[in-house]
Design a protein around this motif. Structure first.
Motif, PDB file in Angstrom:
ATOM      1  N   ALA A  32       0.814  -1.217   0.000  1.00 21.47           N
ATOM      2  CA  ALA A  32       0.000   0.000   0.000  1.00 21.47           C
ATOM      3  C   ALA A  32       0.843   1.260   0.000  1.00 21.47           C
ATOM      4  CB  ALA A  32      -0.926   0.012   1.219  1.00 21.47           C
ATOM      5  N   ASP A  33       2.174   1.109   0.040  1.00 20.11           N
ATOM      6  CA  ASP A  33       3.113   2.231   0.043  1.00 20.11           C
ATOM      7  C   ASP A  33       2.929   3.122   1.276  1.00 20.11           C
ATOM      8  OD1 ASP A  33       5.320   3.511  -1.174  1.00 20.11           O
ATOM      9  OD2 ASP A  33       4.028   5.099  -1.922  1.00 20.11           O
ATOM     10  N   LYS A  34       2.423   2.538   2.362  1.00 21.88           N
ATOM     11  CA  LYS A  34       2.324   3.310   3.600  1.00 21.88           C
ATOM     12  C   LYS A  34       3.594   3.149   4.421  1.00 21.88           C
ATOM     13  CE  LYS A  34      -0.051   3.933   7.978  1.00 21.88           C
ATOM     14  NZ  LYS A  34      -1.101   3.513   8.916  1.00 21.88           N
ATOM     15  N   TYR A  35       4.078   1.919   4.529  1.00 19.40           N
ATOM     16  CA  TYR A  35       5.167   1.634   5.451  1.00 19.40           C
ATOM     17  C   TYR A  35       6.470   1.361   4.715  1.00 19.40           C
ATOM     18  CZ  TYR A  35       0.989   0.539   8.115  1.00 19.40           C
ATOM     19  OH  TYR A  35      -0.249   0.578   8.683  1.00 19.40           O
ATOM     20  N   THR A  36       7.545   1.839   5.268  1.00 21.78           N
ATOM     21  CA  THR A  36       8.875   1.339   4.936  1.00 21.78           C
ATOM     22  C   THR A  36       9.433   0.771   6.225  1.00 21.78           C
ATOM     23  OG1 THR A  36       9.283   2.975   3.208  1.00 21.78           O
ATOM     24  CG2 THR A  36      11.188   1.866   4.131  1.00 21.78           C
ATOM     25  N   VAL A  37       9.913  -0.449   6.161  1.00 22.98           N
ATOM     26  CA  VAL A  37      10.515  -1.075   7.317  1.00 22.98           C
ATOM     27  C   VAL A  37      11.968  -1.397   6.990  1.00 22.98           C
ATOM     28  CG1 VAL A  37       8.345  -2.028   8.167  1.00 22.98           C
ATOM     29  CG2 VAL A  37       9.748  -3.342   6.556  1.00 22.98           C
ATOM     30  N   LEU A  38      12.737  -1.720   8.014  1.00 21.57           N
ATOM     31  CA  LEU A  38      14.148  -2.005   7.840  1.00 21.57           C
ATOM     32  C   LEU A  38      14.455  -3.366   8.449  1.00 21.57           C
ATOM     33  CD1 LEU A  38      15.552   1.476   8.942  1.00 21.57           C
ATOM     34  CD2 LEU A  38      15.085   0.705   6.628  1.00 21.57           C
ATOM     35  N   GLY A  39      15.086  -4.229   7.665  1.00 20.72           N
ATOM     36  CA  GLY A  39      15.455  -5.547   8.140  1.00 20.72           C
ATOM     37  C   GLY A  39      16.946  -5.770   8.031  1.00 20.72           C
ATOM     38  N   ALA A  40      17.455  -6.767   8.744  1.00 13.53           N
ATOM     39  CA  ALA A  40      18.889  -7.054   8.734  1.00 13.53           C
ATOM     40  C   ALA A  40      19.375  -7.322   7.321  1.00 13.53           C
ATOM     41  CB  ALA A  40      19.188  -8.258   9.627  1.00 13.53           C
ATOM     42  N   THR A  41      20.509  -6.717   6.963  1.00 14.90           N
ATOM     43  CA  THR A  41      21.061  -6.857   5.619  1.00 14.90           C
ATOM     44  C   THR A  41      21.660  -8.230   5.392  1.00 14.90           C
ATOM     45  OG1 THR A  41      21.569  -4.491   5.537  1.00 14.90           O
ATOM     46  CG2 THR A  41      22.766  -5.921   4.007  1.00 14.90           C
ATOM     47  N   SER A  42      22.364  -8.740   6.393  1.00 18.60           N
ATOM     48  CA  SER A  42      23.175  -9.933   6.212  1.00 18.60           C
ATOM     49  C   SER A  42      22.639 -11.119   6.995  1.00 18.60           C
ATOM     50  CB  SER A  42      24.616  -9.657   6.658  1.00 18.60           C
ATOM     51  OG  SER A  42      25.387 -10.841   6.664  1.00 18.60           O
ATOM     52  N   ARG A  43      22.724 -12.289   6.406  1.00 16.75           N
ATOM     53  CA  ARG A  43      22.384 -13.523   7.102  1.00 16.75           C
ATOM     54  C   ARG A  43      23.276 -13.740   8.311  1.00 16.75           C
ATOM     55  NH1 ARG A  43      19.589 -18.413   6.315  1.00 16.75           N
ATOM     56  NH2 ARG A  43      18.388 -18.080   4.422  1.00 16.75           N
ATOM     57  N   GLU A  44      24.488 -13.208   8.266  1.00 21.42           N
ATOM     58  CA  GLU A  44      25.433 -13.407   9.360  1.00 21.42           C
ATOM     59  C   GLU A  44      24.954 -12.775  10.668  1.00 21.42           C
ATOM     60  OE1 GLU A  44      29.364 -12.296   8.274  1.00 21.42           O
ATOM     61  OE2 GLU A  44      29.577 -13.929   6.821  1.00 21.42           O
ATOM     62  N   THR A  45      23.988 -11.871  10.596  1.00 21.16           N
ATOM     63  CA  THR A  45      23.353 -11.352  11.816  1.00 21.16           C
ATOM     64  C   THR A  45      22.845 -12.509  12.672  1.00 21.16           C
ATOM     65  OG1 THR A  45      22.713  -9.240  10.831  1.00 21.16           O
ATOM     66  CG2 THR A  45      21.386 -10.002  12.684  1.00 21.16           C
ATOM     67  N   TYR A  46      22.426 -13.595  12.026  1.00 23.19           N
ATOM     68  CA  TYR A  46      21.804 -14.714  12.730  1.00 23.19           C
ATOM     69  C   TYR A  46      22.799 -15.825  13.061  1.00 23.19           C
ATOM     70  CZ  TYR A  46      17.974 -11.921  11.203  1.00 23.19           C
ATOM     71  OH  TYR A  46      17.154 -10.846  10.996  1.00 23.19           O
ATOM     72  N   ALA A  47      24.086 -15.466  13.051  1.00 24.58           N
ATOM     73  CA  ALA A  47      25.120 -16.378  13.540  1.00 24.58           C
ATOM     74  C   ALA A  47      25.633 -15.931  14.897  1.00 24.58           C
ATOM     75  CB  ALA A  47      26.279 -16.441  12.537  1.00 24.58           C
ATOM     76  N   ASN A  48      25.057 -14.863  15.439  1.00 29.70           N
ATOM     77  CA  ASN A  48      25.512 -14.277  16.697  1.00 29.70           C
ATOM     78  C   ASN A  48      24.348 -14.127  17.659  1.00 29.70           C
ATOM     79  OD1 ASN A  48      28.352 -13.649  15.831  1.00 29.70           O
ATOM     80  ND2 ASN A  48      27.231 -12.429  14.328  1.00 29.70           N
ATOM     81  N   TRP A  49      24.659 -14.162  18.954  1.00 29.23           N
ATOM     82  CA  TRP A  49      23.593 -14.089  19.948  1.00 29.23           C
ATOM     83  C   TRP A  49      23.033 -12.680  20.101  1.00 29.23           C
ATOM     84  CZ3 TRP A  49      22.909 -11.854  24.879  1.00 29.23           C
ATOM     85  CH2 TRP A  49      21.771 -12.305  25.551  1.00 29.23           C
ATOM     86  N   LEU A  50      23.899 -11.674  20.186  1.00 25.56           N
ATOM     87  CA  LEU A  50      23.436 -10.297  20.377  1.00 25.56           C
ATOM     88  C   LEU A  50      23.369  -9.590  19.030  1.00 25.56           C
ATOM     89  CD1 LEU A  50      22.720  -8.229  22.631  1.00 25.56           C
ATOM     90  CD2 LEU A  50      25.078  -7.400  22.433  1.00 25.56           C
ATOM     91  N   THR A  51      22.243  -8.935  18.778  1.00 24.81           N
ATOM     92  CA  THR A  51      22.064  -8.182  17.542  1.00 24.81           C
ATOM     93  C   THR A  51      22.438  -6.726  17.772  1.00 24.81           C
ATOM     94  OG1 THR A  51      20.207  -9.628  16.944  1.00 24.81           O
ATOM     95  CG2 THR A  51      20.433  -7.562  15.726  1.00 24.81           C
ATOM     96  N   PRO A  52      23.446  -6.199  17.073  1.00 24.16           N
ATOM     97  CA  PRO A  52      23.776  -4.784  17.214  1.00 24.16           C
ATOM     98  C   PRO A  52      22.579  -3.910  16.835  1.00 24.16           C
ATOM     99  CG  PRO A  52      25.506  -5.947  16.014  1.00 24.16           C
ATOM    100  CD  PRO A  52      24.341  -6.889  16.125  1.00 24.16           C
ATOM    101  N   ILE A  53      22.486  -2.753  17.456  1.00 25.49           N
ATOM    102  CA  ILE A  53      21.396  -1.831  17.134  1.00 25.49           C
ATOM    103  C   ILE A  53      21.374  -1.534  15.643  1.00 25.49           C
ATOM    104  CG2 ILE A  53      20.555   0.534  17.455  1.00 25.49           C
ATOM    105  CD1 ILE A  53      21.529   0.380  20.346  1.00 25.49           C
ATOM    106  N   GLU A  54      22.560  -1.434  15.036  1.00 22.55           N
ATOM    107  CA  GLU A  54      22.660  -1.092  13.623  1.00 22.55           C
ATOM    108  C   GLU A  54      22.092  -2.180  12.712  1.00 22.55           C
ATOM    109  OE1 GLU A  54      25.223   1.317  16.022  1.00 22.55           O
ATOM    110  OE2 GLU A  54      25.115  -0.882  15.837  1.00 22.55           O
TER     111      GLU A  54
END
Length: 424
Positions: A32-54
């Motif tokens: 609907a072009d209402k929302y823009t959301v932001l998701g993790a760029t890299s799969r490697e985000t999910y190889a670590n326990w803590l997710t950086p704010i960035e």
């Protein structure tokens, strides 16, 4: 005015967040072009326990308020009276930190075929952070609210959190959780990973509901209301549309259905609701889920005479992850991975598997099972299956694309090279 309308201001808002976060996240638009959301760029985000704010995903429905901590207050209403300044929140109560895996209820929506509405997430709308703040139970006790008696099935009190985010459509972002959950482990957070809460994550104060879908973790909290029911239309002492985000959106149902309002429900376990305990279930407690973080499929893998480590994360909301299985041949065979690292209720577990990789192309899958024996289904069904999908090892396609946890759409294709790297 429809709640689902394009907003030019949202484009400018997200551009500013992207500039601040850098390349750790990527934008995704909704239909609907209402929302823009932001998701993790890299799969490697999910190889670590803590997710950086960035790298932590960002999703909200209305605009970010122009909030100032010095003047922000939280009203206590309904069966409780009072107000809190941010000084009160920070200094008048215990300071605690909780680890919480937050997942957008729409994570996996883009894996539905045919497409459903709103943001077409893949797997990137999940992250684990350490949130610091004040226990909600401490605030409520101080203001005379009695903690629910677990043995009293008649105690159906709810806590409704209301966000201060403005809406052009006049909708109030309000979400209700059982008062028992609020007392158990919820906090009013003002820090994220040891830093001041960023504006896009709810500055100056956000409700954190450990182990529950992100929509329940209301940002920019300006009111906490103790009620005898969930929020329903007209139940708040304010103008606007009250119950859309509780009773209409974020409900799991087949297409062509308008869910009826409920004052309460028998269970807040989302999976139990999907199995039939709740007609048109709500998105509360997280479904069991897993993701492979490495190998990421972006670059070829070179074994170097050693086994390749497959590493990722698995979570199950209020429940514990009991088992993670890995397949390196697209589901033909499975082997148990090892769970390791921090083990906190409401936060994901790390897993690893030593893979003796042969050269060629491989499809790696992961599937998790929770302590109640519930395992991720293989795929997402077609739109006509509904609850019959569960018997066919499928997650039911639903009109909002909510709470999906199928494992096959999240697999990763990996190329394994023939020769070790010459480091001489």
């Amino acid at each position: 005015m429809s709640i689902e309308q394009p907003r030019a201001e949202r484009h400018r808002e997200i551009e500013a967040i992207l500039e601040a976060k850098g390349d750790g996240v990527v934008p995704t638009r909704d239909l609907a072009d209402k929302y823009t959301v932001l998701g993790a760029t890299s799969r490697e985000t999910y190889a670590n326990w803590l997710t950086p704010i960035e790298e932590h995903f960002v999703c909200h429905r209305n605009d970010i308020p122009d909030a100032e901590a010095d003047s922000w207050t939280i009203s206590l209403t309904g069966q409780v009276e009072g107000s809190l300044t941010m000084t009160d929140v920070r200094e008048a109560y215990p300071r605690v930190a909780v680890a919480h895996t937050m997942e957008c209820a729409g994570n996996g929506r883009g894996q539905h075929d045919p497409e459903t509405g709103s943001v077409q997430w893949g797997y990137e709308a999940a992250g684990t952070a350490v949130w610091t703040g004040t226990p909600v139970g401490s605030v409520l006790r101080e203001h005379g609210v009695e903690e629910p008696d677990a043995s009293d099935e008649r105690d159906d009190r709810w806590l409704t959190a209301i966000g201060g985010d403005p809406s052009e459509a006049g909708d109030v972002f309000a979400r209700s959780i059982p008062l028992s959950k609020a007392f158990e482990d919820c906090i009013l957070a003002y820090e994220m990973n040891g830093r001041a809460l960023p504006r896009e994550h709810g500055f100056p104060v956000r409700l954190i509901v450990p182990g529950w879908y992100g929509v329940n973790n209301v940002k920019w909290v300006e009111e906490l209301r103790v009620m005898d029911s969930m929020v329903t239309e007209g139940s708040l002492d304010r103008p606007g549309v009250h119950a859309h985000w509780q009773q209409v959106s974020y409900r799991i149902h087949p297409r062509g259905v308008d869910p009826e309002e409920n004052a309460t429900v028998e269970t807040v376990d989302t999976w139990e609701g999907i199995e039939g305990a709740v007609e048109h279930p709500y998105t509360f407690d997280l479904n069991v889920m897993s993701l492979v973080g490495t190998p990421d499929g972006e670059t070829p893998v070179v074994p170097n005479d050693d086994a390749v480590e497959v590493r990722g994360v698995a979570w199950a909301g209020d429940d514990a992850v009991e088992r993670v299985e890995i397949s390196t041949d697209d589901g033909e065979t499975w082997a148990d991975a090892e769970l390791f690292g921090p083990d906190y209720t409401g936060a994901w577990r790390l897993f690893r598997y030593e893979w003796d990789a042969d050269p060629g192309t491989h499809r790696i899958l992961s599937r998790a099972t929770d302590e109640l024996g519930r395992r991720q289904p293989e795929r997402i069904s077609g739109p006509d299956a509904w609850r019959d999908a569960l018997e066919a090892d499928a997650y039911p396609w639903n009109d909002g694309g909510f709470a999906a946890n199928a494992y096959r759409p999240n697999g990763v294709t990996v190329e394994v090279g023939n020769e070790a790297v010459n480091e001489g």
